[in-house]
Design an enzyme around this catalytic site. Structure first.
Site, PDB file in Angstrom:
ATOM      1  N   TYR A 185      14.892  29.856   5.990  1.00 21.55           N
ATOM      2  CA  TYR A 185      13.230  31.176   6.758  1.00 21.55           C
ATOM      3  C   TYR A 185      13.464  31.250   7.975  1.00 21.55           C
ATOM      4  O   TYR A 185      14.016  29.940   9.052  1.00 21.55           O
ATOM      5  CB  TYR A 185      11.865  29.920   6.351  1.00 21.55           C
ATOM      6  CG  TYR A 185      11.606  29.970   4.876  1.00 21.55           C
ATOM      7  CD1 TYR A 185      11.251  31.492   4.463  1.00 21.55           C
ATOM      8  CD2 TYR A 185      11.425  29.223   4.244  1.00 21.55           C
ATOM      9  CE1 TYR A 185      10.880  31.240   2.807  1.00 21.55           C
ATOM     10  CE2 TYR A 185      11.368  28.602   2.786  1.00 21.55           C
ATOM     11  CZ  TYR A 185      10.744  29.870   2.755  1.00 21.55           C
ATOM     12  OH  TYR A 185      10.156  29.694   1.320  1.00 21.55           O
TER      13      TYR A 185
ATOM     14  N   LYS B 181       0.381  -0.863   0.359  1.00 20.78           N
ATOM     15  CA  LYS B 181      -0.001  -0.096   0.187  1.00 20.78           C
ATOM     16  C   LYS B 181       0.926   1.158   0.239  1.00 20.78           C
ATOM     17  O   LYS B 181       2.432   1.628   0.113  1.00 20.78           O
ATOM     18  CB  LYS B 181      -1.076  -0.331   0.825  1.00 20.78           C
ATOM     19  CG  LYS B 181      -0.152   0.163   2.695  1.00 20.78           C
ATOM     20  CD  LYS B 181      -0.887  -0.012   3.443  1.00 20.78           C
ATOM     21  CE  LYS B 181      -0.817  -0.080   4.625  1.00 20.78           C
ATOM     22  NZ  LYS B 181      -1.201   0.182   6.199  1.00 20.78           N
TER      23      LYS B 181
HETATM   24  C1  LIG Z   1      -3.688  -4.262   8.414  1.00 21.37           C
HETATM   25  C2  LIG Z   1      -2.160  -4.128   7.923  1.00 21.37           C
HETATM   26  N1  LIG Z   1      -1.710  -5.154   8.142  1.00 21.37           N
HETATM   27  C3  LIG Z   1      -0.685  -5.139   7.876  1.00 21.37           C
HETATM   28  C4  LIG Z   1       0.266  -4.318   7.596  1.00 21.37           C
HETATM   29  C5  LIG Z   1       2.231  -3.897   7.520  1.00 21.37           C
HETATM   30  O1  LIG Z   1       3.042  -3.585   8.463  1.00 21.37           O
HETATM   31  P1  LIG Z   1       4.347  -4.054   8.944  1.00 21.37           P
HETATM   32  O2  LIG Z   1       4.827  -3.238   7.963  1.00 21.37           O
HETATM   33  O3  LIG Z   1       4.475  -3.647   9.801  1.00 21.37           O
HETATM   34  O4  LIG Z   1       4.478  -5.024   8.280  1.00 21.37           O
HETATM   35  C6  LIG Z   1       0.193  -2.688   7.144  1.00 21.37           C
HETATM   36  C7  LIG Z   1      -0.116  -1.829   8.158  1.00 21.37           C
HETATM   37  O5  LIG Z   1       0.399  -1.124   8.202  1.00 21.37           O
HETATM   38  C8  LIG Z   1      -1.510  -2.831   8.387  1.00 21.37           C
HETATM   39  O6  LIG Z   1      -2.404  -2.452   8.163  1.00 21.37           O
END
Ligand SMILES: Cc1ncc(COP(=O)(O)O)c(C=O)c1O
Length: 378
Positions: free
Chosen positions: A262, A36
């Site tokens: 700045y 994601k």
């Molecule tokens: C539902 C869910 N599962 C798994 C993960 C993976 O997390 P990580 O990057 O700590 O392994 C995330 C990331 O935020 C998540 O939102």
């Protein structure tokens, strides 16, 4: 045209190495690669394709748009959407073979009303065991499962939950979440709901709570080569995949007592030289880092001089031999050394997650596949 600006170097060979190291560590339990937010800033298409080549069969994104982007790029693996069900996205999910997160009773109603052919829609049911974000409260799991079981146009492929504190030293809360999840699994079994995928481990839990791995682990950060916190065992030799660099575009001689950037909060103590680096907070350089921050040119650390601007930052280079076009290291590693992203994160009271996902759209992403280069060279 020759590109002058910030660059994000993504080492796909290292990504693949991290994947295999992790896979070994968990005894080859399948890994759902969390890609994601543009694969945490690393480029979701390139990361997904590189991992798919190594045998990854499960990916997760947040939005349906992220899922469609991967499908349109030719990614074939299963893709779970972590986000709350978008009632307007069901047809798109069917068309693009995306797996839906079903995390409330309302979601079940939406599915009931939606005219989908039998078993064309894969879903994962999400139970909240203590994160208090998405998911049906574990106390209502039985009712949720009964209602889900009665919908015959879905395939319940997965059952899952998410930890709130699995990367912390004190695992009391995470363990209580795991107990709740195990109780929920018993309920599912009694109702003859036997999803093929049961999962609740994120990176923190993979390392801190091996008993929570079930038959799938969901990970992002470990694949990108970072540890989720300092409170997890760090004996897997994963390494960061991302390196952030930017060029020097201006050098000026300044007198002692000159205010830089700045607010004029940085004042030179002696006559020196200030270089302007073309990367700013809009590119993902964390603004609060200016207080204690530095970049590296070759093996030398150079203090960030004054507040980081939107597109540029200044560094105090003294008499160092730096010229227009020279690249400085903002974080990551090059042949001269390393600035760990988590060192910056710690200094500014942030996390590596925040820093890597803050990389903007402007830096040029350069994909390095050293294995491929090696092959080409031979
Ligand atoms: C539902 C869910 N599962 C798994 C993960 C993976 O997390 P990580 O990057 O700590 O392994 C995330 C990331 O935020 C998540 O939102």
């Amino acid at each position: 045209m020759h590109y002058i600006g910030p660059k994000v170097h993504i080492d796909l060979t290292q990504l693949v190495k991290n994947y295999h190291l992790l896979s070994n560590e968990v005894g080859n339990i399948p890994i759902m690669a969390t890609v994601k937010a543009n694969a945490y800033g690393h480029g979701s298409v390139e990361v997904s394709k590189a991992l798919e080549k190594e045998g990854v069969r499960y990916l997760a994104v947040f939005t349906i748009e992220e899922g469609i982007e991967l499908r349109e790029a030719g990614v074939k693996s299963d893709i779970l959407l972590y986000s709350k069900l978008n009632p307007h996205g069901i047809d798109g999910a069917i068309k693009h073979k995306l797996t839906l997160n079903i995390s409330s009773f309302d979601d079940l109603e939406i599915l009931k009303q939606h005219n989908v052919q039998e078993h064309t829609l894969k879903v994962h049911l999400k139970i909240d065991t203590g994160m208090t974000r998405l998911g049906v409260d574990h106390n209502h799991a039985e009712d949720f499962f009964r209602q889900a079981r009665d919908i015959d146009n879905i395939e319940i492929e997965g059952l899952y939950s998410h930890f709130a504190t699995a990367d912390e030293g004190d695992l009391t809360y995470a363990k209580s979440q795991l107990d709740k999840f195990n109780a929920v699994l018993t309920i599912a079994e009694e109702l003859d709901i036997n999803p093929v995928l049961v999962h609740c481990s994120n990176s923190g839990a993979i390392l801190n709570l091996p008993e929570s791995r079930f038959n799938l682990i969901r990970t992002g950060m470990l694949l990108y080569g970072g540890f989720p916190s300092d409170e997890v065992p760090q004996n897997i030799s994963i390494k960061p995949v991302m390196t952030f660099t930017a060029p020097v575009v201006e050098i000026r001689d300044v007198k002692a007592g000159t205010h830089i950037s700045y607010g004029g909060v940085y004042t030179t103590k002696e006559n020196t030289r200030i270089a302007v680096v073309q990367a700013g907070f809009a590119d993902g350089v964390p603004r609060p880092w200016y207080v204690d921050g530095f970049v590296k040119f070759k093996d030398k650390e150079m203090k960030i001089a004054g507040r980081i601007c939107m597109d540029q930052l200044m560094i105090d280079i003294g008499s160092n031999d730096i010229k227009y076009g020279d690249e400085v290291l903002i974080f990551g590693s090059n042949q001269h050394g390393t600035i760990p992203v988590n060192k910056i994160a710690k200094t500014i009271d942030s996390t590596s997650y925040v820093l890597v996902t803050a990389i903007g759209s402007r830096p040029k992403r350069i994909y390095i596949d050293t294995m491929l280069n090696d092959l080409k060279r031979h």
